[in-house]
Scaffold this motif. Structure first.
Motif, PDB file in Angstrom:
ATOM      1  N   VAL A   1       0.852  -1.196   0.000  1.00 36.19           N
ATOM      2  CA  VAL A   1       0.000   0.000   0.000  1.00 36.19           C
ATOM      3  C   VAL A   1       0.882   1.237   0.000  1.00 36.19           C
ATOM      4  CG1 VAL A   1      -1.736   1.301   1.255  1.00 36.19           C
ATOM      5  CG2 VAL A   1      -1.858  -1.192   1.186  1.00 36.19           C
ATOM      6  N   GLN A   2       0.533   2.183  -0.822  1.00 36.39           N
ATOM      7  CA  GLN A   2       1.267   3.456  -0.857  1.00 36.39           C
ATOM      8  C   GLN A   2       0.330   4.582  -0.444  1.00 36.39           C
ATOM      9  OE1 GLN A   2       2.859   3.742  -4.837  1.00 36.39           O
ATOM     10  NE2 GLN A   2       4.726   2.692  -4.250  1.00 36.39           N
ATOM     11  N   LEU A   3       0.892   5.534   0.282  1.00 38.25           N
ATOM     12  CA  LEU A   3       0.160   6.725   0.670  1.00 38.25           C
ATOM     13  C   LEU A   3       0.706   7.897  -0.127  1.00 38.25           C
ATOM     14  CD1 LEU A   3       0.055   6.332   4.569  1.00 38.25           C
ATOM     15  CD2 LEU A   3      -1.606   5.541   2.878  1.00 38.25           C
ATOM     16  N   GLN A   4      -0.198   8.686  -0.690  1.00 39.83           N
ATOM     17  CA  GLN A   4       0.195   9.833  -1.509  1.00 39.83           C
ATOM     18  C   GLN A   4      -0.336  11.096  -0.859  1.00 39.83           C
ATOM     19  OE1 GLN A   4       2.057   9.725  -4.452  1.00 39.83           O
ATOM     20  NE2 GLN A   4       2.086  11.950  -4.333  1.00 39.83           N
ATOM     21  N   ALA A   5       0.586  11.932  -0.393  1.00 40.18           N
ATOM     22  CA  ALA A   5       0.206  13.182   0.254  1.00 40.18           C
ATOM     23  C   ALA A   5       0.304  14.337  -0.734  1.00 40.18           C
ATOM     24  CB  ALA A   5       1.097  13.448   1.455  1.00 40.18           C
ATOM     25  N   SER A   6      -0.562  15.317  -0.546  1.00 40.76           N
ATOM     26  CA  SER A   6      -0.547  16.500  -1.398  1.00 40.76           C
ATOM     27  C   SER A   6      -1.132  17.679  -0.641  1.00 40.76           C
ATOM     28  CB  SER A   6      -1.343  16.249  -2.678  1.00 40.76           C
ATOM     29  OG  SER A   6      -2.700  15.953  -2.371  1.00 40.76           O
ATOM     30  N   GLY A   7      -0.956  18.868  -1.210  1.00 38.61           N
ATOM     31  CA  GLY A   7      -1.589  20.045  -0.646  1.00 38.61           C
ATOM     32  C   GLY A   7      -0.669  21.022   0.046  1.00 38.61           C
ATOM     33  N   GLY A   8       0.603  20.694   0.167  1.00 35.80           N
ATOM     34  CA  GLY A   8       1.524  21.620   0.798  1.00 35.80           C
ATOM     35  C   GLY A   8       1.780  22.837  -0.076  1.00 35.80           C
ATOM     36  N   GLY A   9       2.507  23.791   0.486  1.00 31.53           N
ATOM     37  CA  GLY A   9       2.822  24.990  -0.269  1.00 31.53           C
ATOM     38  C   GLY A   9       3.345  26.086   0.627  1.00 31.53           C
ATOM     39  N   LEU A  10       3.400  27.275   0.064  1.00 32.03           N
ATOM     40  CA  LEU A  10       3.876  28.462   0.772  1.00 32.03           C
ATOM     41  C   LEU A  10       2.680  29.343   1.106  1.00 32.03           C
ATOM     42  CD1 LEU A  10       6.114  30.428   1.707  1.00 32.03           C
ATOM     43  CD2 LEU A  10       6.184  31.284  -0.660  1.00 32.03           C
ATOM     44  N   VAL A  11       2.607  29.755   2.365  1.00 29.92           N
ATOM     45  CA  VAL A  11       1.493  30.582   2.802  1.00 29.92           C
ATOM     46  C   VAL A  11       2.001  31.585   3.832  1.00 29.92           C
ATOM     47  CG1 VAL A  11       0.818  28.995   4.650  1.00 29.92           C
ATOM     48  CG2 VAL A  11      -0.899  30.507   3.629  1.00 29.92           C
ATOM     49  N   GLN A  12       1.336  32.713   3.920  1.00 32.58           N
ATOM     50  CA  GLN A  12       1.711  33.707   4.922  1.00 32.58           C
ATOM     51  C   GLN A  12       1.144  33.310   6.283  1.00 32.58           C
ATOM     52  OE1 GLN A  12       0.387  37.538   3.422  1.00 32.58           O
ATOM     53  NE2 GLN A  12       2.405  37.910   2.511  1.00 32.58           N
ATOM     54  N   ALA A  13       1.777  33.793   7.317  1.00 33.10           N
ATOM     55  CA  ALA A  13       1.286  33.549   8.665  1.00 33.10           C
ATOM     56  C   ALA A  13      -0.167  34.004   8.780  1.00 33.10           C
ATOM     57  CB  ALA A  13       2.153  34.286   9.681  1.00 33.10           C
ATOM     58  N   GLY A  14      -0.965  33.172   9.437  1.00 34.59           N
ATOM     59  CA  GLY A  14      -2.384  33.440   9.557  1.00 34.59           C
ATOM     60  C   GLY A  14      -3.229  32.798   8.468  1.00 34.59           C
ATOM     61  N   GLY A  15      -2.569  32.288   7.458  1.00 35.14           N
ATOM     62  CA  GLY A  15      -3.269  31.671   6.345  1.00 35.14           C
ATOM     63  C   GLY A  15      -3.647  30.221   6.614  1.00 35.14           C
ATOM     64  N   SER A  16      -4.170  29.579   5.576  1.00 36.73           N
ATOM     65  CA  SER A  16      -4.670  28.213   5.700  1.00 36.73           C
ATOM     66  C   SER A  16      -4.159  27.350   4.551  1.00 36.73           C
ATOM     67  CB  SER A  16      -6.201  28.190   5.693  1.00 36.73           C
ATOM     68  OG  SER A  16      -6.742  28.922   6.766  1.00 36.73           O
ATOM     69  N   LEU A  17      -4.047  26.077   4.851  1.00 36.25           N
ATOM     70  CA  LEU A  17      -3.748  25.063   3.845  1.00 36.25           C
ATOM     71  C   LEU A  17      -4.512  23.794   4.191  1.00 36.25           C
ATOM     72  CD1 LEU A  17       0.138  25.265   3.310  1.00 36.25           C
ATOM     73  CD2 LEU A  17      -1.618  25.823   1.623  1.00 36.25           C
ATOM     74  N   ARG A  18      -4.798  23.000   3.179  1.00 33.07           N
ATOM     75  CA  ARG A  18      -5.453  21.706   3.420  1.00 33.07           C
ATOM     76  C   ARG A  18      -4.615  20.611   2.777  1.00 33.07           C
ATOM     77  NH1 ARG A  18     -10.259  18.658   0.925  1.00 33.07           N
ATOM     78  NH2 ARG A  18     -11.280  17.648   2.701  1.00 33.07           N
ATOM     79  N   LEU A  19      -4.174  19.691   3.603  1.00 32.35           N
ATOM     80  CA  LEU A  19      -3.409  18.557   3.128  1.00 32.35           C
ATOM     81  C   LEU A  19      -4.332  17.364   2.905  1.00 32.35           C
ATOM     82  CD1 LEU A  19      -0.289  18.703   5.483  1.00 32.35           C
ATOM     83  CD2 LEU A  19      -0.717  19.939   3.357  1.00 32.35           C
ATOM     84  N   SER A  20      -4.000  16.583   1.888  1.00 31.40           N
ATOM     85  CA  SER A  20      -4.764  15.374   1.596  1.00 31.40           C
ATOM     86  C   SER A  20      -3.807  14.189   1.505  1.00 31.40           C
ATOM     87  CB  SER A  20      -5.516  15.511   0.276  1.00 31.40           C
ATOM     88  OG  SER A  20      -6.414  16.594   0.308  1.00 31.40           O
ATOM     89  N   CYS A  21      -4.332  13.022   1.815  1.00 34.29           N
ATOM     90  CA  CYS A  21      -3.529  11.807   1.718  1.00 34.29           C
ATOM     91  C   CYS A  21      -4.437  10.690   1.260  1.00 34.29           C
ATOM     92  CB  CYS A  21      -2.898  11.475   3.064  1.00 34.29           C
ATOM     93  SG  CYS A  21      -1.950   9.940   3.093  1.00 34.29           S
ATOM     94  N   ALA A  22      -4.026  10.002   0.203  1.00 31.81           N
ATOM     95  CA  ALA A  22      -4.827   8.924  -0.356  1.00 31.81           C
ATOM     96  C   ALA A  22      -4.038   7.623  -0.341  1.00 31.81           C
ATOM     97  CB  ALA A  22      -5.235   9.269  -1.779  1.00 31.81           C
ATOM     98  N   ALA A  23      -4.729   6.551   0.001  1.00 33.58           N
ATOM     99  CA  ALA A  23      -4.117   5.219  -0.015  1.00 33.58           C
ATOM    100  C   ALA A  23      -4.361   4.575  -1.370  1.00 33.58           C
ATOM    101  CB  ALA A  23      -4.697   4.356   1.091  1.00 33.58           C
ATOM    102  N   SER A  24      -3.364   3.860  -1.868  1.00 34.88           N
ATOM    103  CA  SER A  24      -3.451   3.284  -3.204  1.00 34.88           C
ATOM    104  C   SER A  24      -4.375   2.063  -3.266  1.00 34.88           C
ATOM    105  CB  SER A  24      -2.051   2.884  -3.673  1.00 34.88           C
ATOM    106  OG  SER A  24      -1.478   1.924  -2.788  1.00 34.88           O
ATOM    107  N   ASP A  25      -4.598   1.425  -2.138  1.00 32.83           N
ATOM    108  CA  ASP A  25      -5.405   0.209  -2.087  1.00 32.83           C
ATOM    109  C   ASP A  25      -6.765   0.534  -1.492  1.00 32.83           C
ATOM    110  OD1 ASP A  25      -4.765  -3.174  -0.803  1.00 32.83           O
ATOM    111  OD2 ASP A  25      -6.566  -2.264  -1.647  1.00 32.83           O
ATOM    112  N   SER A  26      -7.819   0.305  -2.255  1.00 36.66           N
ATOM    113  CA  SER A  26      -9.164   0.638  -1.797  1.00 36.66           C
ATOM    114  C   SER A  26      -9.632  -0.245  -0.643  1.00 36.66           C
ATOM    115  CB  SER A  26     -10.156   0.538  -2.959  1.00 36.66           C
ATOM    116  OG  SER A  26     -10.191  -0.791  -3.452  1.00 36.66           O
ATOM    117  N   THR A  27      -8.979  -1.371  -0.452  1.00 36.75           N
ATOM    118  CA  THR A  27      -9.381  -2.266   0.628  1.00 36.75           C
ATOM    119  C   THR A  27      -8.586  -2.004   1.921  1.00 36.75           C
ATOM    120  OG1 THR A  27      -7.784  -3.993   0.047  1.00 36.75           O
ATOM    121  CG2 THR A  27      -9.926  -4.043  -1.060  1.00 36.75           C
TER     122      THR A  27
END
Length: 124
Positions: A1-27
């Motif tokens: 099973v592999q986990l794939q993370a995404s959603g990082g980046g550069l943001v100013q203090a006080g800002g927001s980000l949303r990270l996501s992580c998906a597993a390669s195996d549906s089971t």
């Protein structure tokens, strides 16, 4: 099973980000899915975890009230909504999955599966 993370980046203090992580195996259905973070020269640090049973969530004190972890069991995904970001939140964020008991959820060694990491940079 592999986990794939995404959603990082550069943001100013006080800002927001949303990270996501998906597993390669549906089971794939780990008891715990969570997020850790790491800065150079330091150990990987627990951020948050959500348990499959009951959906209980747990957070590091440093992010309580600012970060929210959620999980979509049907899609085998976990998310981390990060609000009111601070420069000290700057790190590489890793998603993780495992089946440890509650007392071990804050320890990186208790997670068997890891994503590749996504960089979060918060500027002051």
């Amino acid at each position: 099973v592999q986990l794939q993370a995404s959603g990082g980046g550069l943001v100013q203090a006080g800002g927001s980000l949303r990270l996501s992580c998906a597993a390669s195996d549906s089971t794939f259905s780990p008891g715990n899915m969570g997020w850790f973070r790491q800065v150079p020269g330091k150990e990987r640090e627990f951020v948050a975890v959500i348990r499959r049973s009951g959906g209980r969530t747990y957070y590091a004190d440093s992010v309580k009230g600012r970060f929210t972890i959620s999980r979509d069991n049907a899609k085998n995904m976990v998310f981390l909504q990060m609000n009111s970001l601070k420069p000290e939140d700057t790190a590489v964020y890793y998603c993780a999955a495992g089946n440890t008991v509650l007392s071990g959820i804050g320890l990186s060694r208790n997670y068997n599966y890891w994503g590749q990491g996504t960089q979060v940079t918060v500027s002051s």
